[in-house]
Write a protein that holds these residues in place. Structure first.
Motif, PDB file in Angstrom:
ATOM      1  N   GLU A 235       0.814  -1.227   0.000  1.00  0.00           N
ATOM      2  CA  GLU A 235       0.000   0.000   0.000  1.00  0.00           C
ATOM      3  C   GLU A 235       0.845   1.273   0.000  1.00  0.00           C
ATOM      4  O   GLU A 235       0.306   2.377  -0.107  1.00  0.00           O
ATOM      5  CB  GLU A 235      -0.960  -0.012   1.204  1.00  0.00           C
ATOM      6  N   ILE A 236       2.161   1.109   0.163  1.00  0.00           N
ATOM      7  CA  ILE A 236       3.059   2.277   0.101  1.00  0.00           C
ATOM      8  C   ILE A 236       4.152   1.938  -0.922  1.00  0.00           C
ATOM      9  O   ILE A 236       5.296   1.690  -0.550  1.00  0.00           O
ATOM     10  CB  ILE A 236       3.655   2.596   1.486  1.00  0.00           C
ATOM     11  N   PRO A 237       3.776   1.878  -2.212  1.00  0.00           N
ATOM     12  CA  PRO A 237       4.729   1.393  -3.215  1.00  0.00           C
ATOM     13  C   PRO A 237       5.851   2.384  -3.516  1.00  0.00           C
ATOM     14  O   PRO A 237       5.779   3.549  -3.146  1.00  0.00           O
ATOM     15  CB  PRO A 237       3.843   1.186  -4.448  1.00  0.00           C
ATOM     16  N   TYR A 238       6.881   1.889  -4.191  1.00  0.00           N
ATOM     17  CA  TYR A 238       7.978   2.712  -4.702  1.00  0.00           C
ATOM     18  C   TYR A 238       8.755   3.384  -3.566  1.00  0.00           C
ATOM     19  O   TYR A 238       9.160   4.527  -3.681  1.00  0.00           O
ATOM     20  CB  TYR A 238       7.418   3.775  -5.666  1.00  0.00           C
ATOM     21  N   ALA A 239       8.910   2.663  -2.458  1.00  0.00           N
ATOM     22  CA  ALA A 239       9.519   3.289  -1.269  1.00  0.00           C
ATOM     23  C   ALA A 239      10.542   2.380  -0.597  1.00  0.00           C
ATOM     24  O   ALA A 239      10.861   2.560   0.579  1.00  0.00           O
ATOM     25  CB  ALA A 239       8.433   3.672  -0.272  1.00  0.00           C
ATOM     26  N   THR A 240      11.079   1.402  -1.349  1.00  0.00           N
ATOM     27  CA  THR A 240      11.992   0.464  -0.706  1.00  0.00           C
ATOM     28  C   THR A 240      13.193   1.187  -0.088  1.00  0.00           C
ATOM     29  O   THR A 240      13.666   2.204  -0.597  1.00  0.00           O
ATOM     30  CB  THR A 240      12.452  -0.644  -1.680  1.00  0.00           C
ATOM     31  N   GLY A 241      13.654   0.639   1.040  1.00  0.00           N
ATOM     32  CA  GLY A 241      14.823   1.193   1.724  1.00  0.00           C
ATOM     33  C   GLY A 241      14.501   2.304   2.699  1.00  0.00           C
ATOM     34  O   GLY A 241      15.393   2.803   3.389  1.00  0.00           O
ATOM     35  N   GLN A 242      13.208   2.686   2.786  1.00  0.00           N
ATOM     36  CA  GLN A 242      12.864   3.855   3.607  1.00  0.00           C
ATOM     37  C   GLN A 242      12.570   3.489   5.063  1.00  0.00           C
ATOM     38  O   GLN A 242      12.310   2.345   5.405  1.00  0.00           O
ATOM     39  CB  GLN A 242      11.639   4.558   3.011  1.00  0.00           C
ATOM     40  N   VAL A 243      12.609   4.522   5.887  1.00  0.00           N
ATOM     41  CA  VAL A 243      12.275   4.405   7.314  1.00  0.00           C
ATOM     42  C   VAL A 243      10.861   4.925   7.521  1.00  0.00           C
ATOM     43  O   VAL A 243      10.537   6.020   7.049  1.00  0.00           O
ATOM     44  CB  VAL A 243      13.198   5.294   8.177  1.00  0.00           C
ATOM     45  N   LEU A 244      10.029   4.152   8.202  1.00  0.00           N
ATOM     46  CA  LEU A 244       8.696   4.633   8.558  1.00  0.00           C
ATOM     47  C   LEU A 244       8.652   4.774  10.079  1.00  0.00           C
ATOM     48  O   LEU A 244       8.743   3.789  10.815  1.00  0.00           O
ATOM     49  CB  LEU A 244       7.630   3.654   8.062  1.00  0.00           C
ATOM     50  N   LYS A 245       8.523   6.008  10.541  1.00  0.00           N
ATOM     51  CA  LYS A 245       8.500   6.263  11.983  1.00  0.00           C
ATOM     52  C   LYS A 245       7.071   6.195  12.499  1.00  0.00           C
ATOM     53  O   LYS A 245       6.186   6.871  11.964  1.00  0.00           O
ATOM     54  CB  LYS A 245       9.070   7.652  12.287  1.00  0.00           C
ATOM     55  N   ILE A 246       6.873   5.377  13.534  1.00  0.00           N
ATOM     56  CA  ILE A 246       5.555   5.274  14.167  1.00  0.00           C
ATOM     57  C   ILE A 246       5.752   5.777  15.590  1.00  0.00           C
ATOM     58  O   ILE A 246       5.870   5.004  16.544  1.00  0.00           O
ATOM     59  CB  ILE A 246       5.044   3.810  14.148  1.00  0.00           C
ATOM     60  N   ASP A 247       5.852   7.101  15.720  1.00  0.00           N
ATOM     61  CA  ASP A 247       6.282   7.662  17.004  1.00  0.00           C
ATOM     62  C   ASP A 247       5.430   8.834  17.494  1.00  0.00           C
ATOM     63  O   ASP A 247       5.844   9.566  18.402  1.00  0.00           O
ATOM     64  CB  ASP A 247       7.760   8.078  16.926  1.00  0.00           C
ATOM     65  N   GLY A 248       4.260   9.024  16.892  1.00  0.00           N
ATOM     66  CA  GLY A 248       3.372  10.101  17.349  1.00  0.00           C
ATOM     67  C   GLY A 248       3.964  11.491  17.217  1.00  0.00           C
ATOM     68  O   GLY A 248       3.532  12.425  17.894  1.00  0.00           O
ATOM     69  N   GLY A 249       4.989  11.626  16.376  1.00  0.00           N
ATOM     70  CA  GLY A 249       5.612  12.942  16.185  1.00  0.00           C
ATOM     71  C   GLY A 249       6.698  13.249  17.208  1.00  0.00           C
ATOM     72  O   GLY A 249       7.117  14.399  17.372  1.00  0.00           O
ATOM     73  N   MET A 250       7.208  12.199  17.863  1.00  0.00           N
ATOM     74  CA  MET A 250       8.212  12.396  18.926  1.00  0.00           C
ATOM     75  C   MET A 250       9.516  12.990  18.412  1.00  0.00           C
ATOM     76  O   MET A 250      10.253  13.633  19.154  1.00  0.00           O
ATOM     77  CB  MET A 250       8.470  11.034  19.577  1.00  0.00           C
ATOM     78  N   THR A 251       9.792  12.747  17.128  1.00  0.00           N
ATOM     79  CA  THR A 251      11.089  13.194  16.594  1.00  0.00           C
ATOM     80  C   THR A 251      11.028  14.569  15.929  1.00  0.00           C
ATOM     81  O   THR A 251      12.023  15.044  15.399  1.00  0.00           O
ATOM     82  CB  THR A 251      11.620  12.154  15.584  1.00  0.00           C
ATOM     83  N   ILE A 252       9.842  15.199  15.963  1.00  0.00           N
ATOM     84  CA  ILE A 252       9.744  16.560  15.416  1.00  0.00           C
ATOM     85  C   ILE A 252      10.282  17.536  16.463  1.00  0.00           C
ATOM     86  O   ILE A 252       9.844  17.517  17.614  1.00  0.00           O
ATOM     87  CB  ILE A 252       8.270  16.932  15.116  1.00  0.00           C
ATOM     88  N   ARG A 253      11.228  18.357  16.061  1.00  0.00           N
ATOM     89  CA  ARG A 253      11.815  19.304  17.026  1.00  0.00           C
ATOM     90  C   ARG A 253      11.263  20.704  16.774  1.00  0.00           C
ATOM     91  O   ARG A 253      11.071  21.109  15.632  1.00  0.00           O
ATOM     92  CB  ARG A 253      13.341  19.313  16.888  1.00  0.00           C
ATOM     93  N   SER A 254      11.017  21.433  17.853  1.00  0.00           N
ATOM     94  CA  SER A 254      10.521  22.812  17.734  1.00  0.00           C
ATOM     95  C   SER A 254      11.511  23.782  18.366  1.00  0.00           C
ATOM     96  O   SER A 254      12.213  23.430  19.312  1.00  0.00           O
ATOM     97  CB  SER A 254       9.189  22.963  18.472  1.00  0.00           C
ATOM     98  N   LEU A 255      11.548  24.989  17.856  1.00  0.00           N
ATOM     99  CA  LEU A 255      12.378  26.052  18.463  1.00  0.00           C
ATOM    100  C   LEU A 255      11.479  27.038  19.179  1.00  0.00           C
ATOM    101  O   LEU A 255      10.336  27.236  18.764  1.00  0.00           O
ATOM    102  CB  LEU A 255      13.184  26.758  17.385  1.00  0.00           C
TER     103      LEU A 255
END
Ligand SMILES: NC(=O)c1ccc[n+]([C@@H]2O[C@H](COP(=O)([O-])OP(=O)(O)OC[C@H]3O[C@@H](n4cnc5c(N)ncnc54)[C@H](OP(=O)(O)O)[C@@H]3O)[C@@H](O)[C@H]2O)c1
Length: 255
Positions: A235-255
């Motif tokens: 269901e997510i074609p053409y994306a081999t080798g990628q990272v899919l983060k399932i983290d609720g946005g934990m890695t988004i940084r704000s200033l």
């Protein structure tokens, strides 16, 4: 022709969440863990009413002979393999500060979390390749890493190292297996409610309430299950080798 997935650590926690999602999507499953067949009988029973065939093989993914046994059991049971989900993992035994790091604990974490998935992929690849001849979907390999691939925990250095290295394992295997129609992905969960995190429930209840993640809640095993299902169902074609983060946005940084 039923699609077959092998899920390491598939009878508990995130692996079981993945198994439940795949069972609903028509996959037949080989589940694995270190517990005996008798000990997981209750878990297996919940699949009795599903349309898919579910089998179990006790094997330590950190052990070479056990990895071979697991792939052979899959071949014997189903005669094919369409998706390998490298999910089994352990946290750092003793959780020692890296200034006190213990070599035996380090070796154990490397064996289960890194050497296991790498060499299980090597062993399973020929069966996934062979199965492409009679398949209407692409093959896939998933490496379940962790937010610890990028967040530092100085009391779990070995764990962080293995999860970071799975990122390169993903790129290596994506490159090597592309010519066979096999896609490889890293799924990187944040903090997920499971036995692994049960000791730190109160700590994270408070952190989530205070905005650790953009979505202010625990990750659930079903969240990871849905991600893996989407990837291996194409269901997510053409994306081999990628990272899919399932983290609720934990890695988004704000200033
Ligand atoms: N929970 C989180 O917050 C979180 C976050 C990021 C990443 N992860 C990763 O997600 C994966 C699953 O974690 P979880 O939270 O579901 O952990 P869990 O609840 O502790 O379950 C771990 C699973 O791995 C299996 N396992 C452990 N050592 C094994 C070995 N040597 N050989 C085969 N199977 C083995 C266990 O088998 P038994 O059932 O037989 O004991 C169990 O099924 C791990 O790789 C973990 O690092 C978890």
């Amino acid at each position: 022709m039923p699609k077959v997935a092998l899920i390491t650590g598939g009878a508990r926690g995130i692996g079981l969440g993945i198994a439940r999602m795949l069972a609903h999507s028509g996959w037949s499953l080989m589940l694995n863990g270190v517990r005996s067949q008798v000990d997981v009988a209750g878990v297996l029973k919940e699949f009795d009413n599903s349309d898919c065939e579910v089998a179990y093989c006790a094997a330590d993914v950190g052990n070479s002979d056990d990895r071979a046994k697991l792939v052979e059991a899959t071949k014997q049971q189903f005669g094919r393999l369409d998706a390998l989900i490298n999910n089994a993992g352990i946290t750092s035994p003793g959780r020692k500060d890296i200034l006190e790091a213990d070599e035996d604990a380090f070796d154990k974490v490397i064996d289960v979390n890194l050497k296991g998935p790498f060499f299980l992929t090597k062993l399973a690849a020929p069966l996934i390749i062979e199965s492409r001849k009679s398949a209407d979907i692409r093959g896939s390999v998933i490496f379940v890493s962790s937010i610890s691939a990028e967040f530092v925990s100085v009391n779990r250095g070995d764990y962080c190292l293995t999860k970071s290295a799975l990122g390169m394992a993903t790129k290596l295997w994506a490159t090597r297996l592309a010519e066979f129609g096999i896609d490889v992905y890293e799924v990187r969960p944040g903090v997920i409610r499971s036995d692994m995190t049960s000791a730190v429930t109160e700590k994270y209840d408070e952190l989530f309430a205070n905005g650790l993640t953009l979505e202010r809640r625990w990750g659930e095993v079903e969240d990871v299950g849905k991600a893996v299902k989407s990837l291996i169902d194409g269901e997510i074609p053409y994306a081999t080798g990628q990272v899919l983060k399932i983290d609720g946005g934990m890695t988004i940084r704000s200033l």
